[in-house]
Design a protein around this motif. Structure first.
Motif, PDB file in Angstrom:
ATOM      1  N   VAL A 284       0.898  -0.983   0.421  1.00 22.40           N
ATOM      2  CA  VAL A 284       0.328  -0.074   0.130  1.00 22.40           C
ATOM      3  C   VAL A 284       0.622   1.428  -0.232  1.00 22.40           C
ATOM      4  O   VAL A 284       0.551   2.429  -0.590  1.00 22.40           O
ATOM      5  N   LEU A 313      -9.878   3.739  -2.533  1.00 20.41           N
ATOM      6  CA  LEU A 313      -9.189   3.164  -1.954  1.00 20.41           C
ATOM      7  C   LEU A 313      -8.988   2.902  -0.114  1.00 20.41           C
ATOM      8  O   LEU A 313      -9.092   1.979   0.769  1.00 20.41           O
ATOM      9  N   LEU A 367      -7.711   0.831  -7.500  1.00 21.54           N
ATOM     10  CA  LEU A 367      -7.548   0.956  -6.147  1.00 21.54           C
ATOM     11  C   LEU A 367      -9.010   1.191  -5.316  1.00 21.54           C
ATOM     12  O   LEU A 367      -8.751   0.381  -4.443  1.00 21.54           O
ATOM     13  N   GLY A 371      -7.897  -0.714  -2.318  1.00 23.23           N
ATOM     14  CA  GLY A 371      -8.123  -1.438  -1.036  1.00 23.23           C
ATOM     15  C   GLY A 371      -9.145  -2.439  -0.053  1.00 23.23           C
ATOM     16  O   GLY A 371      -9.539  -2.136   1.080  1.00 23.23           O
TER      17      GLY A 371
END
Length: 516
Positions: A284, A313, A367, A371
């Motif tokens: 990340v 995210l 994203l 996430g």
């Protein structure tokens, strides 16, 4: 209010709000300064070395102080030391807002790092005292979301402040937030229990060895972007760090009252929970390192627009936090954590297919997927590590967990930054440019855009954007591969069932036997 009574009171959620507010300002401050550096350079006439230490001083203080702060919290009270850290953070922010020279900004940022080093591990250490075991995963999910939210929102906040106020506002913003967190902590957090550990000798040698080892390691990584991995200063720093940290580990294993209990790694929950969290955060960190640059330099968004566009995210993380609370009791961490890692790998590998002409839609999609995987992996992994800690003296364990993650992130940014640079230079075309212009273009995609605008050379701008996307794709491929490998290892080695956490007495007895 005592911890036992608070765990059954509705006020526990307000206490969680106080803890998450504390870690949120740390996350914001860690990234908001990146937006303000160009303005600080212009207003205070800071050179590149001073700008580097405005960021590096904070990182260095944070990394070094985080290791002993857990033990100090165990001895003198988690709540007491946490509130001191929040107060220090607020005062340093106030000093930074009215700094008159680059040196004063570096000093303020360094003190901010000391305050942040107390806030992050101690807020985590307090969670098990506020929440019962069945509610702890939800609390960890909220805490994790707060720590992650600060990273992409920092540039958003910083951009808005710089658009409306002077550069010191990025520091001044922290002051009322820290004041609110301090008041909430005084009112809501459980009082520290009396401990009998103050008479135990403090591990001074371990503190010195660990502090020096982390210092030269972080210093070496700070030098990498400017000098490269093979520069003598970098090699000397990394070599010295290896020697000092090896000596630290050997000393801690033999010491009766160590700074950190390395015996925690004998518990598979702590070992694999920590390793999983480290590699998830590594991936990340890579995403948050390259995507904001892509959104600004290639897609042309400003700081505020960039911060908004990174929010998928966080949206995925929020959804995963809610899902993990229901999934882990049913399927077990050994299923949920690898599932999250595979989703994280799928998201980053999808991102690695980005082309120079792609728009934001693909970015938003991958994203959100990344996430979702991030949340499904890191929340149960952190819960596993927390479950291995004894009921008391949790500060040392959370400090060790956070320090390992911090150092992994530092090394990750250095390694992934080098990969991004190599990919960028491999595709950039500067043929025919004057030497100074070519140097500026090769330094960064932003520099290439500036040269292209000055020379009215749209071909250079297109080449730079294509080259940067190539470098970003390499970074995302590496992040995806790391997540994929970690997912396989988690599926193989995460414990099937939770074991009872060792008591403090059992841990001390085990250390005494190993010393004898």
């Amino acid at each position: 209010m005592s911890a036992h009574s608070l765990s059954r009171s509705p006020r526990r959620w307000l206490a969680l709000a106080a803890l998450t507010l504390s870690v949120l300002i740390v996350g914001l401050d860690g990234t908001v300064i990146s937006v303000a550096l160009p303005t600080i350079a212009g207003e205070l006439h800071a050179d590149s070395g001073q700008l580097q230490w405005i960021s590096g001083g904070y990182l260095l203080a944070l990394s070094v102080a985080m290791l002993p702060v857990g033990l100090l919290g165990d001895r003198y009270g988690h709540r007491r030391l946490l509130l001191a850290g929040i107060a220090l953070f607020g005062l340093a922010s106030l000093a930074g807002a009215f700094a008159g020279s680059p040196g004063e900004v570096v000093a303020a940022r360094t003190v901010l790092g000391l305050g942040a080093a107390a806030i992050t591990p101690l807020t985590m250490a307090i969670l098990p005292r506020v929440f019962a075991k069945e509610e702890l995963p939800r609390a960890i999910a909220v805490w994790t979301a707060a720590t992650a939210l600060g990273m992409p929102v920092g540039p958003l906040v910083g951009g808005w402040l710089l658009d409306h106020f002077w550069w010191g506002s990025v520091f001044l913003f922290n002051v009322p937030v820290a004041g609110l967190a301090l008041l909430a902590g005084l009112w809501l957090l459980p009082r520290d229990p009396r401990t009998a550990d103050r008479a135990v000798p403090f591990d001074t040698l371990g503190t010195v060895l660990g502090g020096l080892g982390i210092t030269v390691l972080v210093h070496g990584t700070i030098l990498i972007p400017a000098h490269g991995w093979t520069a003598p200063a970098v090699l000397a720093s990394l070599g010295a760090a290896a020697v000092l940290l090896t000596a630290f580990v050997l000393h801690e294993r033999r010491h009766l009252h160590p700074l950190v209990d390395l015996g925690l790694f004998a518990d598979r929950r702590y070992l694999w929970g920590t390793l999983t969290a480290v590699f998830v955060n590594f991936a990340v960190t890579g995403i948050l390192f390259v995507v904001p640059q892509y959104l600004q330099a290639v897609l042309g968004n400003d700081s505020l627009g960039t911060g908004i566009r990174v929010l998928p995210l966080i949206g995925g993380l929020m959804v995963a936090a809610a899902m993990s609370e229901a999934l882990v009791p049913r399927l077990g961490a050994r299923v949920v954590v690898p599932l999250g890692l595979f989703l994280l790998a799928a998201g980053t590998l999808l991102g690695a297919t980005t082309g120079g002409s792609d728009g934001y839609g693909l970015t938003a999609l991958w994203l959100a997927l990344a996430g979702l995987g991030f949340g499904l992996a890191v929340v149960p992994a952190t819960g596993l590590a927390m479950g291995a800690l004894p009921e008391t003296n949790t500060g040392s364990g959370t400090s060790l967990l956070e320090t390992v993650q911090q150092l992994g992130g530092v090394l990750g940014v250095a390694g992934l930054g080098s990969l991004l640079g190599a990919g960028y230079l491999a595709r950039l075309r500067t043929d025919g440019l004057p030497a100074p212009a070519a140097h500026t273009a090769r330094d960064s995609v932003t520099g290439a855009d500036a040269v292209a605008a000055r020379l009215h050379d749209p071909g250079l701008g297109l080449s730079a954007h294509t080259a940067f996307v190539h470098g970003m794709d390499l970074v995302l491929t590496a992040c995806g591969a790391i997540a994929l490998v970690t997912g396989v290892l988690a599926a193989l080695f995460l414990p099937r069932r939770a074991a009872a956490a060792p008591t403090v007495a059992e841990g001390a007895a085990q250390r005494a036997e190993s010393v004898a």
